[in-house]
Design a protein around this motif. Sequence first.
Motif, short mmCIF file in Angstrom:
data_model
loop_
_atom_site.label_atom_id
_atom_site.label_comp_id
_atom_site.label_asym_id
_atom_site.label_seq_id
_atom_site.Cartn_x
_atom_site.Cartn_y
_atom_site.Cartn_z
N GLY A 1 6.69 3.10 -7.58
CA GLY A 1 5.79 3.91 -7.94
C GLY A 1 6.85 5.44 -8.08
O GLY A 1 6.44 6.40 -8.26
N GLY A 2 7.89 5.08 -7.38
CA GLY A 2 8.56 6.50 -7.01
C GLY A 2 9.54 6.84 -8.34
O GLY A 2 9.20 5.72 -9.06
N GLU A 3 10.03 8.27 -8.22
CA GLU A 3 10.53 8.55 -9.28
C GLU A 3 12.01 8.93 -9.69
O GLU A 3 11.62 10.12 -8.52
CB GLU A 3 10.46 8.47 -11.33
N TRP B 1 -4.16 12.63 1.10
CA TRP B 1 -3.03 12.56 0.98
C TRP B 1 -2.07 13.22 1.26
O TRP B 1 -2.24 14.46 0.91
CB TRP B 1 -3.77 12.15 0.19
N GLY C 1 -9.97 4.74 -7.28
CA GLY C 1 -9.60 5.74 -7.86
C GLY C 1 -11.23 6.71 -8.30
O GLY C 1 -11.15 7.91 -7.73
N PHE D 1 -12.04 4.63 3.25
CA PHE D 1 -10.63 4.02 2.99
C PHE D 1 -10.37 3.06 3.86
O PHE D 1 -10.92 4.48 5.01
CB PHE D 1 -9.80 4.76 2.23
N VAL D 2 -9.92 2.46 4.03
CA VAL D 2 -9.39 0.98 5.61
C VAL D 2 -8.39 1.13 5.16
O VAL D 2 -7.58 1.06 4.10
CB VAL D 2 -10.84 0.50 5.94
N ASP D 3 -7.11 0.28 6.48
CA ASP D 3 -6.32 0.77 6.66
C ASP D 3 -6.64 -0.72 6.79
O ASP D 3 -7.15 -1.68 6.84
CB ASP D 3 -4.60 0.96 7.97
N MET E 1 -3.44 5.84 -9.44
CA MET E 1 -4.63 6.41 -8.45
C MET E 1 -5.82 6.36 -8.86
O MET E 1 -7.31 5.73 -8.56
CB MET E 1 -4.51 7.22 -7.12
N THR F 1 5.91 11.51 -7.26
CA THR F 1 6.48 10.22 -6.40
C THR F 1 8.28 10.44 -6.36
O THR F 1 8.46 9.45 -6.35
CB THR F 1 5.58 9.13 -6.33
N ARG G 1 -10.16 -5.00 -0.84
CA ARG G 1 -8.90 -4.16 -1.52
C ARG G 1 -8.88 -4.40 -2.17
O ARG G 1 -8.84 -5.62 -2.76
CB ARG G 1 -7.75 -5.09 -0.15
N LEU H 1 -12.29 9.21 -4.46
CA LEU H 1 -11.47 9.51 -3.98
C LEU H 1 -12.47 10.98 -3.47
O LEU H 1 -11.86 11.54 -2.11
CB LEU H 1 -10.98 9.84 -5.13
N ILE I 1 -4.64 -1.29 0.77
CA ILE I 1 -5.59 -0.09 1.37
C ILE I 1 -6.83 -0.64 0.61
O ILE I 1 -7.78 -1.13 -0.11
CB ILE I 1 -5.27 1.58 0.49
N LEU J 1 3.22 6.90 -1.86
CA LEU J 1 4.16 6.73 -2.96
C LEU J 1 3.82 6.24 -3.76
O LEU J 1 4.36 4.57 -4.61
CB LEU J 1 6.15 6.01 -2.34
N TYR J 2 2.97 6.46 -4.86
CA TYR J 2 2.55 5.93 -5.40
C TYR J 2 1.54 7.00 -6.34
O TYR J 2 0.58 8.33 -6.11
CB TYR J 2 1.22 5.08 -4.91
N PRO J 3 1.75 7.19 -7.95
CA PRO J 3 1.55 8.20 -8.64
C PRO J 3 0.20 8.47 -8.16
O PRO J 3 -0.71 7.79 -8.84
CB PRO J 3 2.22 7.84 -9.96
N PHE K 1 -6.37 -0.36 -5.40
CA PHE K 1 -5.16 0.64 -5.65
C PHE K 1 -3.81 -0.21 -6.12
O PHE K 1 -4.28 -1.21 -5.63
CB PHE K 1 -4.77 1.28 -4.66
N ILE L 1 0.01 -0.56 -1.11
CA ILE L 1 -1.00 0.38 -1.41
C ILE L 1 -2.12 -0.46 -2.04
O ILE L 1 -2.88 0.17 -1.73
CB ILE L 1 -0.28 1.24 -2.93
#
Lengths: 370, 140
Positions: free
Chosen positions: B138-140, A244, A234, A208-210, A228, A118, B124, A237, A201, A222-224, B127, A198
Amino acid sequence: MRRVSYPARSGWQRTVESQGLIYHTPNGRTYWDESAYYEFSSAEIDKLEAATNELQQMFLAVGQRIIDRNLFRTLHIPEHAERLIRATWEQEPPAIYGRMDLAFDGTNIKLLEYNADTPTALLEAAVIQWYWLQDAFPHRDQFNSLHERLIAKWKELRDYLPGVLVFAHLDDAEDWTTITYLQDTALQAGFQTANMLIKDIGVKDGKFVDIHDEPLLSCFKLYPWEWMVHEEYGALLESNDTLWVEPIWKMMWSNKGILPLLWEQYPHHRLLLECYFDSPRQMQYYAKKPLLSREGNNIALVTPGGTIARDGDYGEEGFVYQELAPVKNFNGNYPVIGSWLIDGESAGMGIRESETMITDNLSRFVPHIF
Amino acid sequence: MRRPKVLTLALVGTLAGCGPNISREAEVQRCIDSAGRMADEQNCRQLPHGGGGGGYVGYLPMYRWVYGGNGGYQPGSRVYGYSESPTPGIDHVNAASLAGRGYSVGGARVGITNSGGFAAPSARGGFGSTGEGGHGGGGE
């Protein structure tokens, strides 16, 4: 390599904002810093590019070793993630980008770590410093083909990533900027894209759905991964087919435990710093880094001048002990090279400099030329 | 790695398929243990009416009914964002009933179709909890 003071452009704040960098001065602290730049020779740039590509090959070899010798527990990677890592390592799903942080004193290059999952500070490296170069030194060059390579890579993936390409992230200014830029490059490559948090989700019938409850087929997150795999979804998955980006095998590379494994496999390699899991051993000066630390948190440096430490909430998985890097001091500024890879190849760099030897989220981004 | 000390529910479950076939909503009732995980509903059915019980772990009853929230429907699943009391004026449906129809995870409510079946629930918030714990990005 030298650091040169230089007058900032008149109205630079408006200029970089218009180019998408909205957090140039967070909380009154300078982040985008064009009051100076770093100048490199062509030979130095060639050296950095070659080193990055060589390190990438070493990471591939160590990744294979982790899988072959089942070293997942050493990295505190849970079992359900291990199965996914093994599968994706073989299938080679899309991997777009990564950033190696390198110490460089003009002569020696040493790997500090690899933000393979990320990395941020991408817009600054790809776009903002490039426009700065056009304004300040239009006849000079910059080690920077990030934008073109990102679009080229997305184009390659048009037939591989099904459905709408969803970009998922946290509600954070820096993440928002990075994700919007990446989404823009995907749009330019012809993707239909969407953007969501995130946390939005969803799961429907175990899939998984949007945000519209449509199947989440392709998702850049953009999530480690290390977060997750431990969160509620998790466990789902493995039973989902979502593609992904970045792939889950990047967990191996973004884990600081890769550093002692590299040292074991390539002892005394010129691009590596001595590193161990258990203790500093014979090293007098070293960095103590948590396996899963982020943004410099919980890192302690034992230096000739004393110990420098950052607080934080990391470290429960253990630490690695890495030889102190030869980060050059330019009048109280310690620059770290963020060497970017697109599609596994060296593609440019950005420089973050700090007032201490720990690069954290307060470090400044300084442009470069060669 | 940092994990939040208090797990927050990012978004309550949404009702899937709000089409004409849905006649009403029902709140999901779950039996959880003192660690906040789904338990066999038999443990809660044996409780005195209206209360938790089966012994205590600290101040928490060993088993109790909770309402709404997000999470899995099977024993052992973690549940987030539930309420200790039912929402007035709405029916409830047991998580075990949903699990028996093949739904593994879902949100606070489900739709009841005109024919008396359940609409597939979506959930939902599964995550993002680590990053929402005050960490920053979440980034670095």
